[in-house]
Design an enzyme around this catalytic site. Sequence first.
Site, PDB file in Angstrom:
ATOM      1  N   CYS A 200      -6.973  13.747   0.592  1.00 58.31           N
ATOM      2  CA  CYS A 200      -7.835  14.793   1.160  1.00 58.31           C
ATOM      3  C   CYS A 200      -7.888  16.023   0.254  1.00 58.31           C
ATOM      4  CB  CYS A 200      -7.335  15.201   2.547  1.00 58.31           C
ATOM      5  SG  CYS A 200      -7.445  13.885   3.779  1.00 58.31           S
TER       6      CYS A 200
ATOM      7  N   TYR B   3       2.220  -6.048  10.631  1.00 56.02           N
ATOM      8  CA  TYR B   3       1.605  -4.864  11.211  1.00 56.02           C
ATOM      9  C   TYR B   3       0.642  -4.269  10.177  1.00 56.02           C
ATOM     10  CZ  TYR B   3       5.142  -5.038  14.905  1.00 56.02           C
ATOM     11  OH  TYR B   3       5.927  -5.417  15.966  1.00 56.02           O
TER      12      TYR B   3
ATOM     13  N   GLY C 214     -19.489   6.597   1.683  1.00 56.69           N
ATOM     14  CA  GLY C 214     -18.584   6.029   2.675  1.00 56.69           C
ATOM     15  C   GLY C 214     -17.673   4.971   2.097  1.00 56.69           C
TER      16      GLY C 214
ATOM     17  N   GLY D 108      -6.826  10.853   7.018  1.00 57.82           N
ATOM     18  CA  GLY D 108      -5.427  10.923   6.602  1.00 57.82           C
ATOM     19  C   GLY D 108      -4.468  11.212   7.737  1.00 57.82           C
TER      20      GLY D 108
ATOM     21  N   GLU E  30     -28.974  12.569   0.386  1.00 57.85           N
ATOM     22  CA  GLU E  30     -28.559  11.895   1.617  1.00 57.85           C
ATOM     23  C   GLU E  30     -29.732  11.080   2.168  1.00 57.85           C
ATOM     24  OE1 GLU E  30     -27.196  10.156   4.489  1.00 57.85           O
ATOM     25  OE2 GLU E  30     -25.669  11.494   3.637  1.00 57.85           O
TER      26      GLU E  30
ATOM     27  N   ALA F 157      -0.453   5.823   4.941  1.00 60.65           N
ATOM     28  CA  ALA F 157       0.166   5.067   6.025  1.00 60.65           C
ATOM     29  C   ALA F 157       1.374   4.265   5.555  1.00 60.65           C
ATOM     30  CB  ALA F 157      -0.868   4.136   6.661  1.00 60.65           C
TER      31      ALA F 157
ATOM     32  N   ALA G 115      -8.984   1.530   1.907  1.00 57.45           N
ATOM     33  CA  ALA G 115     -10.419   1.232   1.971  1.00 57.45           C
ATOM     34  C   ALA G 115     -11.013   1.283   0.569  1.00 57.45           C
ATOM     35  CB  ALA G 115     -11.130   2.236   2.880  1.00 57.45           C
TER      36      ALA G 115
ATOM     37  N   ALA H 272      -1.075  -1.782   4.461  1.00 56.61           N
ATOM     38  CA  ALA H 272      -1.683  -0.446   4.412  1.00 56.61           C
ATOM     39  C   ALA H 272      -2.541  -0.397   3.153  1.00 56.61           C
ATOM     40  CB  ALA H 272      -0.617   0.629   4.403  1.00 56.61           C
TER      41      ALA H 272
ATOM     42  N   GLY I 150       0.833  -1.200   0.000  1.00 51.88           N
ATOM     43  CA  GLY I 150       0.000   0.000   0.000  1.00 51.88           C
ATOM     44  C   GLY I 150       0.861   1.241   0.000  1.00 51.88           C
TER      45      GLY I 150
END
Length: 381
Positions: A48, A292, A257, A314, A192, A17, A126, A123, A13
């Site tokens: 972001c 990890y 999401g 982030g 929404e 991270a 999502a 890492a 990843g």
Amino acid sequence: MSQSGATRIVVVGGSAAGPKAAAKARRMDQHAQITIIQRSPDLSMASCGYPYYVGGFFDDRNQLLCTPTGVVRDPKFFLNAKGIDALTETEVVAIDRAGKVLKCRDLKEGREFEVGYDKLVLATGANPIMPPVPGIELDGVTTLQSMRDADFLRKIRDEREIERAVVVGGGLIGVETCEALELAGIQMTVVEMLPQILMFLDWELAKLVENHMREKGSHIVTENPVAAFLGENGKLTGVKLRNGTELPCQLAVVATGVRPNSKLAAEAGLEVGKTGGIVVDEYMQTSDADIYAAGDCIEVPQLLTGQKVHAPFGDLANIEGRVVGINITTGNHAKFPGTYQTGVCKVFDYTAGSTGLSESAAQRAGFETITALTAAPDKPG
């Protein structure tokens, strides 16, 4: 160990991270053999910033990828500046924990190969949650989850051919994407399914933000979810809501999401929690002592409730990455205790932020709540 005796550290990843863990590990161990394996073509993406790039707040996409001095963080940068090998457009398809080997695939050439490790960092980020409704596959339905998505939406903004768009989801990314495209002259509607946008806010504050967005020209629909995406000849023409209302549009951005990308970990037999995130302890260590994990693929404690939550932010990913980098090189010394879940976003002329629990979230968690509402300038003087 490698033939030279150096510790082999492999990071799967390359967004936030992962590179942070690799860079910290390099600072802690100058001799380690460190490799980042990244599925996409880009590394260290400032995700972001995607809505701001889409909205034209800056024009150079490399600003999403570069250091403060303007150097793009590509494989050449990682090798020359940090002594870290970075394999992009490469997918890890399986983890052999017993043999400490990763089975990989070069996505450009289709070649399969193996990479050994002594310490492994997951890492894997999502994945966007896509609503299970008809028409989701239509051309014109997208997310804002990747650099590819950001490039696509920036192209739409620059071409200025689309007149109407719908954002599905009124969370952080949805609201910021609405602003970005509204400023490009596109008539925006946010849909929404819940009673308010920005659910991390108390309803009174969320309503202030909603009213401000309406003043800027955006339409807001709540408690009326998308039932279907409508199209002709494979292209999006509109969105149908649960009450039968049809909203004509040529673009729909799904921002409902994300869920942890823990598939690789689960298939390797690592423990995965109720949120879908990889289970880690305070040292970011998984159920395997040599593996990890950090970032959007894990679950962490909510410090007020003690419950495990998925917190895809982030700033947390970078902190978690630093903790991992220390612990995989020097032993388990650094700790990540959890999160209070702080979120903030820009909404036209407003800044909306929250830390801890909203009133409704606190009540659901069993707390007695006392509330106060004040109106005052947000700047001194």
